[in-house]
Each structure stands twice: as structure tokens, then as C-alpha cells.
Design an enzyme around this catalytic site. Structure first.
Site, PDB file in Angstrom:
ATOM      1  N   TYR A   7       0.694  -1.102   0.018  1.00 46.11           N
ATOM      2  CA  TYR A   7       0.038   0.026  -0.018  1.00 46.11           C
ATOM      3  C   TYR A   7       0.948   1.347  -0.072  1.00 46.11           C
ATOM      4  CZ  TYR A   7      -4.341  -2.882   0.957  1.00 46.11           C
ATOM      5  OH  TYR A   7      -4.963  -3.826   1.329  1.00 46.11           O
ATOM      6  N   LEU A 172     -18.661  -0.253   1.425  1.00 47.80           N
ATOM      7  CA  LEU A 172     -19.464   0.561   0.519  1.00 47.80           C
ATOM      8  C   LEU A 172     -19.581   0.616  -0.835  1.00 47.80           C
ATOM      9  CD1 LEU A 172     -18.661   3.947   2.662  1.00 47.80           C
ATOM     10  CD2 LEU A 172     -20.463   2.003   3.090  1.00 47.80           C
ATOM     11  N   ALA A 173     -18.980  -0.678  -1.352  1.00 46.37           N
ATOM     12  CA  ALA A 173     -18.832  -1.020  -2.715  1.00 46.37           C
ATOM     13  C   ALA A 173     -18.483   0.196  -3.584  1.00 46.37           C
ATOM     14  CB  ALA A 173     -20.512  -1.273  -3.199  1.00 46.37           C
ATOM     15  N   GLY A 175     -18.115   3.152  -2.880  1.00 46.83           N
ATOM     16  CA  GLY A 175     -18.670   4.400  -2.485  1.00 46.83           C
ATOM     17  C   GLY A 175     -19.964   4.413  -2.945  1.00 46.83           C
ATOM     18  N   LEU A 177     -22.571   2.573  -1.936  1.00 48.95           N
ATOM     19  CA  LEU A 177     -23.444   2.393  -0.864  1.00 48.95           C
ATOM     20  C   LEU A 177     -23.432   3.683  -0.006  1.00 48.95           C
ATOM     21  CD1 LEU A 177     -23.228  -1.372  -0.168  1.00 48.95           C
ATOM     22  CD2 LEU A 177     -25.228  -0.121  -1.094  1.00 48.95           C
ATOM     23  N   GLY A 179     -24.468   6.219  -1.411  1.00 53.42           N
ATOM     24  CA  GLY A 179     -25.779   7.009  -1.808  1.00 53.42           C
ATOM     25  C   GLY A 179     -25.257   7.819  -2.957  1.00 53.42           C
TER      26      GLY A 179
END
Length: 280
Positions: A7, A172-173, A175, A177, A179
Site C-alpha cells: 500500500y 460501501l462498494a 462508494g 452504498l 448514496g
């Protein structure tokens, strides 16, 4: 606190500059904060850290060198959970465990985890480790969220059978999820995720309406749903800002009732458990 040796780099084996940056940042914080014993420190190995044949994967040679390098960057004398970033089917599993056992015996690592393993990879690795007199695997990191529930077919049943904890990444997939961004809000995320927002527009509309009724943000509900899964030990929040980190921590206080869980399952149905999901 989770990281990986790769990373911070460009994720390319011919461009090693920048590798280890994430571990170095954590190491500086550990040294200044004095909170080393207050956290569970985890990192991973496998990815190319150079162009040589021994600069990657899970040979005993690379495991030993990779651990020493991570310890140096993290400025600590031990790693709590040392994770195999990917399965290495070209290296005998006995060789991998021999190297891990030596690290445990020397006090350099405490536990061994896996990441991105299939159900049968977890089974093979865990049972081999147990047969050699050790604990086997204690955790598995995998992609898992409301939009991607594929691991419910075989990986999660394997983890539950052996008592191995699941650590979902991309909760959050990427971003989705969190929204759909409003006009002018987070334009980078909106442009990057626009194909997914379009593909999932129908369930996202239902999901966002449900979250509004609950009085919680879509991101909070997505993470709370994961924490309600019995197999999940913790999750990789992936916060980019302090406010996102604070929101992720606040998720721990959210309780989803049975009716809400049923509704989430309707909006984002899972594949079921194998073999019932495809053969019965």
C-alpha cells in the site's frame, strides 16, 4: 489497524517507489502515540515489492524477508495478525506454514490470516495449519457488501464452520452504498461511480428511501448491516477524512431490527448457500 506492504505504491511490479508508505505512516504514528499495545496491528504480504523472483508471493524466503521489512517500516517488534494478501497455489501450503510457524516462534507475529481466499483455499490452509499443531487461520479478508454477496455461497459457510472471523473490505462498494452524490457534491466520486449508479439505480432508490426512514445515512446502514452478520469480526472502513472515520465509528451504535434486515435482504438479495443455491 490494517495495512499491507504494497500500500502506498503504484501497484506495479516495475515501479517499486512508494511501496510501504502506508506501513511507514502507521509506524510513525505508533512511535509517537505510545498506543502500540492498545490496537490489533495487521498487515499483509504477497504483492510484488520489486522485480525479482523472490520479491513476491508466499515462498518461505519471501515471507521471512517481507515480515522483517514490514516490522522495520511499522517500527514495532511484532505484528498481531500477518495476512496472506492472496492465495499462492504455486507454493506448497506446508512451506507457507513452516515459514509462518518460524515467525510465530520468534515472536515476530502472533496470528495468521488470509485475504481473497476461496472457501476451499481457506479449508486447505486452515486444516494444514491445524494438522501441524498450530491454530490455523484466525481471519479472512474478502470483498463483501450489500451489492456483492457472492461469498455467502461457500466462503462464509467455511469460515463459520471453522470459527474463522471475516473482515470485509469495500463495505460501501467503492462508494456506491454511500448514496448518490447530489449535484456538485463529491464530483470525483460521482464521475468514477456513474456506471454503477446507473446499473443499480432501482435498488439504490429503494435503499436510500429506507435509510431516510431509518434516520441514518446510506453509508452507516451499509456498514451496520455488515456488523450485524455473525461471521463479521470487524470491517475495513477505508475512511479518507476525519469525518468519514467518525461516521464509521458511530456505526457501532446503530441497531437494525429484524424488519429492517428483511427489507435490506429484499432490496439487495444474496445468492444463498451452496449447493442449495444452485442444485436443490
Amino acid at each position: 489497524m490494517d495495512s499491507a506492504d504494497v500500500y502506498g505504491g503504484p501497484q506495479s511490479p516495475d515501479m517499486a517507489r512508494g511501496y510501504g508508505t502506508s506501513e511507514e505512516i502507521i509506524g510513525r504514528w505508533l512511535q509517537k502515540s505510545g498506543h502500540r499495545d492498545d490496537i490489533v496491528l495487521a498487515t499483509k504480504l504477497y504483492q510484488p515489492m520489486g522485480t525479482g523472483p523472490n520479491d513476491q508471493r508466499l515462498s518461505a524466503y519471501h515471507i521471512r524477508r517481507a515480515c522483517e521489512d514490514s516490522l522495520r517500516r511499522l517500527r514495532t517488534d511484532h505484528i498481531d495478525v500477518y495476512q496472506m494478501h492472496h492465495v499462492d497455489r504455486a507454493t506448497p501450503v506446508e512451506e507457507i506454514w513452516q515459514a509462518m510457524e518460524q515467525l510465530i516462534a520468534s515472536g515476530k507475529i502472533s496470528y495468521v490470516g488470509s485475504s481473497n481466499f476461496a472457501g476451499w483455499d481457506v479449508t486447505n490452509s486452515h486444516l494444514t495449519g491445524r494438522a501441524r499443531g498450530g491454530l490455523g487461520l484466525v481471519s479472512e479478508q474478502s470483498i463483501y457488501n450489500l451489492t456483492n454477496r457472492a461469498i455467502e455461497q461457500e466462503l462464509i459457510p467455511a469460515l463459520e464452520h471453522f470459527g474463522i472471523g471475516l473482515i470485509p473490505w469495500s463495505p460501501l462498494a467503492a462508494g456506491v452504498l454511500a448514496g448518490r452524490p447530489a449535484a456538485g457534491e463529491d464530483t470525483v466520486r460521482r464521475s468514477q461511480q456513474s456506471p454503477e449508479f446507473e446499473r443499480l439505480s432501482a435498488p439504490l432508490a429503494e435503499y436510500e428511501a429506507l435509510c431516510s426512514d431509518l434516520g441514518h445515512s446510506p453509508a452507516a446502514v451499509a456498514q451496520a448491516w455488515l456488523l450485524h452478520r455473525p461471521v463479521v469480526s470487524t470491517l475495513i472502513a477505508g475512511a479518507r477524512t476525519v469525518s468519514q472515520l467518525e461516521a464509521a465509528v458511530a456505526t457501532l451504535d446503530i441497531t437494525l431490527d429484524d424488519a429492517t434486515l428483511v427489507e435490506l435482504n429484499r432490496i439487495w438479495p444474496g445468492p444463498g448457500t451452496a449447493p442449495q443455491s444452485y442444485a436443490w
